[in-house]
Each structure stands twice: as structure tokens, then as C-alpha cells.
Write an enzyme that holds these catalytic residues in place. Sequence first.
Site, PDB file in Angstrom:
ATOM      1  N   SER A 133       0.835  -1.195   0.000  1.00 47.95           N
ATOM      2  CA  SER A 133       0.000   0.000   0.000  1.00 47.95           C
ATOM      3  C   SER A 133       0.866   1.240   0.000  1.00 47.95           C
ATOM      4  CB  SER A 133      -0.895   0.011   1.243  1.00 47.95           C
ATOM      5  OG  SER A 133      -1.549   1.253   1.397  1.00 47.95           O
TER       6      SER A 133
ATOM      7  N   TYR B  71      -3.094  -0.782  10.467  1.00 47.92           N
ATOM      8  CA  TYR B  71      -3.075  -1.115   9.047  1.00 47.92           C
ATOM      9  C   TYR B  71      -1.750  -0.716   8.401  1.00 47.92           C
ATOM     10  CZ  TYR B  71      -4.342  -0.918   4.077  1.00 47.92           C
ATOM     11  OH  TYR B  71      -4.366  -1.076   2.714  1.00 47.92           O
TER      12      TYR B  71
END
Length: 679
Positions: free
Chosen positions: A556, A569
Amino acid sequence: MALHPEAAALLARSHRLGSDPRNTNYAGGNASAKGVAPDPVTGDDVELMWVKGSGGDLGTLTAEGLAVLRLDRLRALRGVYEGEEREDEMVAALDYCLHGKGAAAPSIDTAMHGLVDAPHVDHLHPDSGIALACAADGEKLTADCFGDTVAWVPWRRPGFQLGLDIAAVQAANPEAIGCVLGGHGITAWGATSEECEANALRIIRTAETFLAEQGRPEPFGPVIKGYEALPEADRRARAAALAPYVRALASRDHPQVGHFDDSDAVLDFLARAEHPRLAALGTSCPDHFLRTKVRPLVLDLPPTVELTEAISRLDELHTAYREEYAAYYTRHAEPGSPPMRGADPAIVLIPGVGMFSFGKDKQTARVAGEFYLNAINVMRGAEAVSSYAPIEESEKFRIEYWALEEAKLRRIPRPKALATRVALVTGAGSGIGKAIARRLVTEGACVVVADLDAASGAAVAEELGGPDRAVAVTADVTSEDQVAGAFAAAALAFGGVDLVVNNAGISISKPLAETTVRDWDLQHAVMARGSFLVAREAARVMRAQGLGGDLVYIASKNAVFAGPNNVAYSAAKADQAHQVRLLAAELGGDGIRVNGVNPDGVVRGSGIFAGGWGAQRAATYGIEEEKLGEFYAQRTLLKREVLPEHVANAVFALTGGELTHTTGLHIPVDAGVAGAFLR
């Protein structure tokens, strides 16, 4: 233009015959019909023949798969035929007999259909018929089975001369409804499509009954103690453990996709005393050995030996197999023969476990296995009433390395970029994973759709084309056992794994003070631990195969960009990003490349965003959830929204063959987030 009634009847008959494997094998045999139609130029009636074209399959034949020829021109080829030594030239001459354009190319058996004096002709490869054709005393058995109703035609390579032979036998035996072709199959004929089909089925079923009633019990001999089939769970575990090693052997010359078969017929054959002798004789019908090679590789150990001993012995047998195949080529090759195509086996038989078959794609591998199962049935029938006596090795070579077969192979379209590669994608039941799986299948890969949601995974696999292209496995990536089970399923479905995408993930967006230990542990269990478990199992399989491979992490932008309310996350994504670097360094010596993709803001089509992450991130930024995609787009340099397909494009760019010297790389797919630029 409406289809001619005779051609329509031919298609219907072909579908009925081709849908039953007792009648013929996949893409095996052909059927024809003759009729009268007006010449589009003169308007005069001309006699035409519609016949299954080269490479078609009776069960799925369409009008486009038919070759259409002028019978007067085809039969006139008798006058220019100069004998068997010039026979190959007759195939090219068939092009001058075609009626119209756009139809399929005529097959090697076209002359047979045109020269036989009957309106309808079926040429089929039923196991029962080939059993008689490959028996040592096949001519006598044919007479015993059929009397005067079915004639015997000695072995001859398919082509114009065989068509003349069959036509002569038909003329000499006016009471006959068909013939058995030595070493090959059957041909039937009739005045109508219905009569021809009935005659073909009569020959097949009569042969089946004859073999059942006249055959001796246990034609393969007694069971060898210790060679019985393992219990199903043990058998499948053993097959999954062996599959990557076996695939490595079958891929020494060219990468191959695998198929596994542990049906009762295969297991019984391998448990019997005569299987080494019969397997060594090889297959007989040309349709069989063109796909299975002249003989299989057979492990000569019981299934209970240590796995390492079985692997070592397979390696020894493979070396001997390659030497024997090269010697076979040298014995029979002539100055004009095509070069040797490859010396690896297409069929590998493991007593007590089953059969591995290989090909350029899953369908080819599966069909090769089906053909060897046909060969087992043929051997059983021949041994039950006589002894199995396939055609001579020299004749097999003449067909395997036939110039016409070589030309046919050269007409096959160039393979797609990911052909022969097997991919496993985690979290592929939706969103980014689904888009990646779809792109990989489109580029020629076989894909294992791994997802925690069994229903979603199954739906995606079906959407991608079903078992010949994609299979679904249910896998919780936090479980060692389920991850290992997913790779075992890949081994049984396709022979192993070459390309693994670590995509499974969840998202928990909370401020630091509200992030619980459970949130932290769950986030890291799925993405950090899960990626580690998947990568570890992937490396084990890829090392066993020795074919290299690709590991791709869907990380990400958050792995390198600090944002609010996202500590669990983003920390897990940073863990994944560094796994890419660490594993690239560790696995490079095995030819395994490890790279990552860093997306950002994939809202539309995303399972994570639909599962609550979108609402959480929208609240963080103080916007409406439906505006989130637009919001993400506007904060990028390109002002474009990122979609799952864009991430899939990056995965293909990394694995499609152009970046062969790239490893340890992260590709941003974020439309340009300056704060996430890699340094």
C-alpha cells in the site's frame, strides 16, 4: 445463409457421438455427410462433402468447424496420386477441392470420407474398437466378433492410401457396415445420417459385449503386494507432495501444466503385475500417443517408501527416460525429419497414488490423461481376449515426426505471456484480488482463487472459465494448515505454483488511543503473518519445481506514507513492504523474484472499502463515503481514481516476461502521491 440439411444432420450426429467417451476421445475421430447444393457461380447442382475439419472436436463441432469440398474434384485426385511415397502432397491438394471460403482446413482423414462410397461416414476411436484393433490376432477377433458385417483393414498411417484401402474393402464387402482399422479405430458408413450413426454404435457396443463376455478375468494379472492404492486422504497428500517434483521433470525442456488422476481404473492398472510390461509397450492409436508420447514414465517403487526415496528414484528414471527418448529419435530420424521436440514424459505413473499428465495448458494436460486412460482400457480389452500388440515403434515415429504434424503444430497461435504458469492469488474472491485473477487468466495463466469466503471464491473461479482455467480454494491465510492446503490443492489441480500474489487483507481505521490489542493482532495476523505463511509455502513449492517463480505483495501507499488514524493497518503494510526486500534477497538464488505493488484509494470494487473501511476513512477526512473515490483522486498528481484493474495491470507488468531482471521493487499505483514517492 441457412445450413444445408445434410450438414445440419451431420452436426447433430457428431454431437451425440462425441458426447459419449465410449464412442470416441476428445478431438478424436471425424464424421462426414455428402449432399447436393447449387454452385454459386453456375447455379448447377454439385455434389459436396461436409467433414469435420482439422483440430475439431465432434462433441462441440460447429458449422465453422466443417471443411466443405467438391466431391468431383476430391475423387479426381485418384488420377494424380502417384503412390504412398508422395502421399503427403495429397493433403495440400485437398485445398484445391474446397468449396467456398472461410471453412475449416481439411484433416488428414478427409480422403477416407470422400473415397468411401457412402453418403455418410463416421471414423471413431472407441476403446472397445481399438482393443480389437490392437490385439495380436485382431483380424481373427474381428471376424469372431462381427462375422461378415465388419471388415478388417490392416494398419496403415492415416492418409490418402488408407482412404483407398477402406474404399476397396467396402467395395469387396457389400454386406459390411464398417471396418476395424488395425492399430487405430473403426470406420462406419450408411445411406442416411441415422443409419450411419446406428452402424457406428452397433460396432462399438458389439465390441464392448464381445470383450465382456469372451474376456478372461484380471487381464492385468494379480495385484502386486504393497502396490495397492493408498487410502484417499493419504493418496492425495502424497500426490500433492510429489507433484512439484514431477512437474519439474516434465518441464525440463519446456514448462508444462499438470493434471492429476487417481481414478479406480488408473489405480487398479498400477497395482497389477503386468503394468510394467504393458506400459513399456506404449500406446497405439495415433490420437493417443501424439498426446501421451510413445510411452509413460513409471515409478517402480511401492507407495509406502519414503518421499525422498521416491523423488530420488523418479530423478533417476527421468534421466533414463530422456536418454531412451533421444535414442528412439536417433533410431528413426531421417535427414528431413523435424528436430526433436523434447524428451520429457507427458505421462508419469505412480503406483498406489495415480497418474500425472502434462501439457502446454490445463486442457491439454487433462486430455493427455484422458487419452492414457483410454489406452489403459484398450490394453485391458486386448489382454482380456488376446495380447496387446500396438503398432511398431517406427510407425509411431513416422506419425509423431510427420511433416504434416509438424506443420499443424506450427499453425498453433503463439502462446500468451503467462501460458504454462500457475498462479495463486489470496483474497481473490472480490475487489483487487478478483481483478488480478481475471487479468492473469486473460494472459494465459491457470489461477487458484484463494479466499476465506468459499462462495465468493467459487463464483470467481466459475466466472473465469472453470477447472481448466481456475479453481477455488477456501483459505484463512492466518492458518498454517489452510495455507498448506491451498498449495496442495494447486499442486493437484495444476501440478504446482509459479506465481503467487499476497493480496488478502483487512483494514481497521482507528486513532491510536482507540486501537485495541485485538485490532493490532488481527491486522498483523492477516497481512504480516498471512503474507509470511503464504510466501514460505510458495518458496517450498517453487524450490521443489526448480522453475523459479514470482512472489508479488499487494502492499500500500500507506507502507511509506504516514496518515492519521491508521497505525495498525499502515504498520502491517510496512511489514509486508519489507518482506518484499528481505525475500528478494533470500530467494534470488532460486530464481524467485519478489516484488510489490503499492496502491492507494481503491474504492470502487474493493471488498475492504465495502466492508466498513470506506466509512471509517470518509469519517477521518470529514467527507461523505460516496465521495471518497473522488476525494482520493483529487489529492493525486494525476487527478485520477485508482481501480482494481490498475493494480492488476501492475501485477502483470511485473510477471508478464518483460521485467525478468527486476526484484525487490515496489511499483506505486496511486495516481501520484508525492508523499509516497519511494526513496
